[in-house]
Scaffold this active site. Structure first.
Site, short mmCIF file in Angstrom:
data_model
loop_
_atom_site.label_atom_id
_atom_site.label_comp_id
_atom_site.label_asym_id
_atom_site.label_seq_id
_atom_site.Cartn_x
_atom_site.Cartn_y
_atom_site.Cartn_z
N THR A 1 51.47 41.62 42.14
CA THR A 1 52.00 42.99 42.16
C THR A 1 53.03 43.20 41.06
OG1 THR A 1 53.48 44.39 43.47
CG2 THR A 1 53.56 42.08 43.95
N TYR B 1 58.86 40.41 50.47
CA TYR B 1 57.46 40.47 50.01
C TYR B 1 57.36 40.12 48.52
CZ TYR B 1 53.30 42.66 47.98
OH TYR B 1 52.16 42.89 47.25
N1 NAD Z 1 48.26 47.35 48.05
C1 NAD Z 1 48.81 47.43 46.85
O1 NAD Z 1 49.24 48.51 46.43
C2 NAD Z 1 48.89 46.20 45.97
C3 NAD Z 1 49.29 46.35 44.64
C4 NAD Z 1 49.32 45.23 43.80
C5 NAD Z 1 48.95 43.99 44.29
N2 NAD Z 1 48.59 43.86 45.61
C6 NAD Z 1 48.18 42.52 46.07
O2 NAD Z 1 46.79 42.58 46.32
C7 NAD Z 1 46.44 41.73 47.41
C8 NAD Z 1 45.70 42.52 48.46
O3 NAD Z 1 46.53 43.59 48.92
P1 NAD Z 1 46.01 44.59 50.05
O4 NAD Z 1 46.81 45.82 49.95
O5 NAD Z 1 44.52 44.67 50.00
O6 NAD Z 1 46.44 43.79 51.35
P2 NAD Z 1 45.97 43.98 52.87
O7 NAD Z 1 47.19 43.75 53.69
O8 NAD Z 1 45.21 45.25 53.04
O9 NAD Z 1 44.92 42.79 53.11
C9 NAD Z 1 45.30 41.44 53.13
C10 NAD Z 1 44.13 40.63 53.66
O10 NAD Z 1 44.50 39.24 53.63
C11 NAD Z 1 44.13 38.63 54.87
N3 NAD Z 1 45.05 37.52 55.15
C12 NAD Z 1 46.39 37.61 55.42
N4 NAD Z 1 46.89 36.38 55.66
C13 NAD Z 1 45.86 35.50 55.52
C14 NAD Z 1 45.75 34.09 55.61
N5 NAD Z 1 46.82 33.32 55.92
N6 NAD Z 1 44.55 33.52 55.39
C15 NAD Z 1 43.47 34.28 55.09
N7 NAD Z 1 43.50 35.62 55.01
C16 NAD Z 1 44.69 36.23 55.20
C17 NAD Z 1 44.26 39.75 55.90
O11 NAD Z 1 43.52 39.46 57.07
C18 NAD Z 1 43.75 40.95 55.12
O12 NAD Z 1 42.35 41.08 55.24
C19 NAD Z 1 47.75 41.11 47.90
O13 NAD Z 1 47.89 39.84 47.32
C20 NAD Z 1 48.82 42.06 47.37
O14 NAD Z 1 50.02 41.38 47.15
C21 NAD Z 1 48.54 44.94 46.44
#
Ligand code: NAD
Length: 350
Positions: free
Chosen positions: A133, A158
């Site tokens: 992120t 986070y």
């Molecule tokens: N949402 C945003 O705006 C954003 C922006 C930049 C980067 N990111 C990064 O992108 C990635 C995905 O974000 P998102 O918004 O889709 O998240 P999300 O919370 O929607 O999904 C996370 C997924 O990871 C799984 N998960 C959590 N802990 C786990 C574990 N210990 N083992 C296996 N699976 C596990 C959950 O079940 C879920 O399906 C993350 O790494 C986040 O940091 C998100």
């Protein structure tokens, strides 16, 4: 290409899987623990494809991950599994340490063992993309953009755990030669986003005539990217990025939170005129502790080196998103009644 996608049942992970399978014809194996944030319905569009597999596993469980590598012999991995909600990290940070730091470490070590063992044959071409992120860079003033060289300065539990995992990924490249790339992306929005995040929360609260919570004075700025543009960027980095490199991903769509809320209200006024004016529902609430003021991404490297461009502007993407939530009550209604009802999170440390 057979790709492991950790966190594939989450918001961005499911968009990545839909893109890899339906648009690019790659095989995906989703590895997901199925936390509160996961939803297998988000994978329904590809669930019947013979290019799709699902494996329920915790990324911290080294034995389970080793077995999956042994069984599926992937050519690449996109690592998205994480605890992703800043407010939840304020109330309870432990699980963020476990999944975001120990989980990333476990995967890096599992990849290292795989490429020295059963995956030796693909060691030269294998790529791991660690998805992160822009929040690792901390907060910007009124000017300037985050580049790949911006100093890390995370503010929340986070973003601190994501920063730690980015450092691990780069160290595993430098020390062990692991073919890892890191991407740092701005705020995503779009279909299938869990309704605790700003945009779906505002849409659903407006639809139900409930208050629309805007933190502080609403002046915090985020650089919004439509999730399908992020999925296309990740596929491009996986296929054409250089190991050891970092790529910033962003849509050049900076908006103040209050303007995002007002734009959603205007769209809702058009689509659901009975509730107009929805702006009357906007309620300024106590600010998030440690709330970063502004994030903005310079995506020049990704654009010039890999030829990626965001296809959606904020105006086109937000309209698509609001329409999707209005049409897909079947997707979000169970979450709103059973998993998260819109209550405020992240004010009181646990
Ligand atoms: N949402 C945003 O705006 C954003 C922006 C930049 C980067 N990111 C990064 O992108 C990635 C995905 O974000 P998102 O918004 O889709 O998240 P999300 O919370 O929607 O999904 C996370 C997924 O990871 C799984 N998960 C959590 N802990 C786990 C574990 N210990 N083992 C296996 N699976 C596990 C959950 O079940 C879920 O399906 C993350 O790494 C986040 O940091 C998100």
């Amino acid at each position: 290409m057979r790709v492991f996608v950790t966190g594939g049942a989450g918001f961005i992970g499911s968009a990545v899987c839909r893109h890899l399978v339906a648009d690019l014809g790659h095989e995906v194996v989703v590895i997901d623990k199925l936390t509160y944030a996961a939803n297998l319905d988000s994978l329904a569009p590809i669930a019947a494809s013979n290019l799709y597999r699902f494996e329920r596993a915790d990324i911290c469980d080294r034995a389970a991950i080793d077995l999956l590598f042994e069984q599926h012999r992937p050519d690449a991995m996109i690592h998205l599994a994480a605890e992703s909600h800043v407010d939840r990290s304020i109330s309870g940070s432990r699980v963020f340490l476990d999944t975001n730091v120990v989980g990333a470490f476990t995967l890096l070590e599992a990849v290292r063992a795989y490429l020295a063992g059963p995956g030796k044959g693909v060691a030269d071409s294998f790529r791991m993309l660690h998805v992160s992120t822009d929040e690792v860079y901390g907060s910007l003033g009124p000017d300037g953009l985050f580049t790949e060289d911006t100093r890390y300065d995370p503010s929340s539990p986070y973003s601190a755990t994501k920063a730690a995992s980015d450092h691990l990924a780069r160290a595993w490249h430098r020390t062990y030669g692991l073919p890892v790339m890191v991407s740092n992306c701005s705020n995503n929005y779009g279909p299938y986003q869990f309704p605790e995040k700003l945009i779906p929360l505002i849409v659903l609260q407006a639809l139900e005539g409930e208050p629309l919570p805007v933190y502080g004075d609403g002046a915090n700025v985020r650089d919004w990217l439509f999730v399908e543009d992020h999925a296309r960027a990740l596929a491009a980095i996986l296929q054409r990025g250089r190991p050891g490199e970092t790529y910033n991903v962003g849509g050049r769509n900076e908006r103040r939170n209050i303007d995002v809320a007002r734009r959603i209200c205007a769209i809702m006024d058009d689509l659901r005129p009975a509730g107009a004016p929805h702006e009357r529902l906007i309620a300024f609430v106590a600010d998030r502790p440690g709330h970063d003021h502004r994030y903005a991404i310079d995506a020049t490297k990704l654009e010039t080196e890999l030829g990626w461009r965001a296809q959606e502007t904020f105006d086109t993407g937000i309209e698509k998103t609001v329409r999707w939530y209005l049409e897909r009550r079947d997707w979000w209604a169970p979450l709103r009644s059973d998993v998260y009802r819109g209550e405020r999170l992240g004010l009181t440390p646990a």
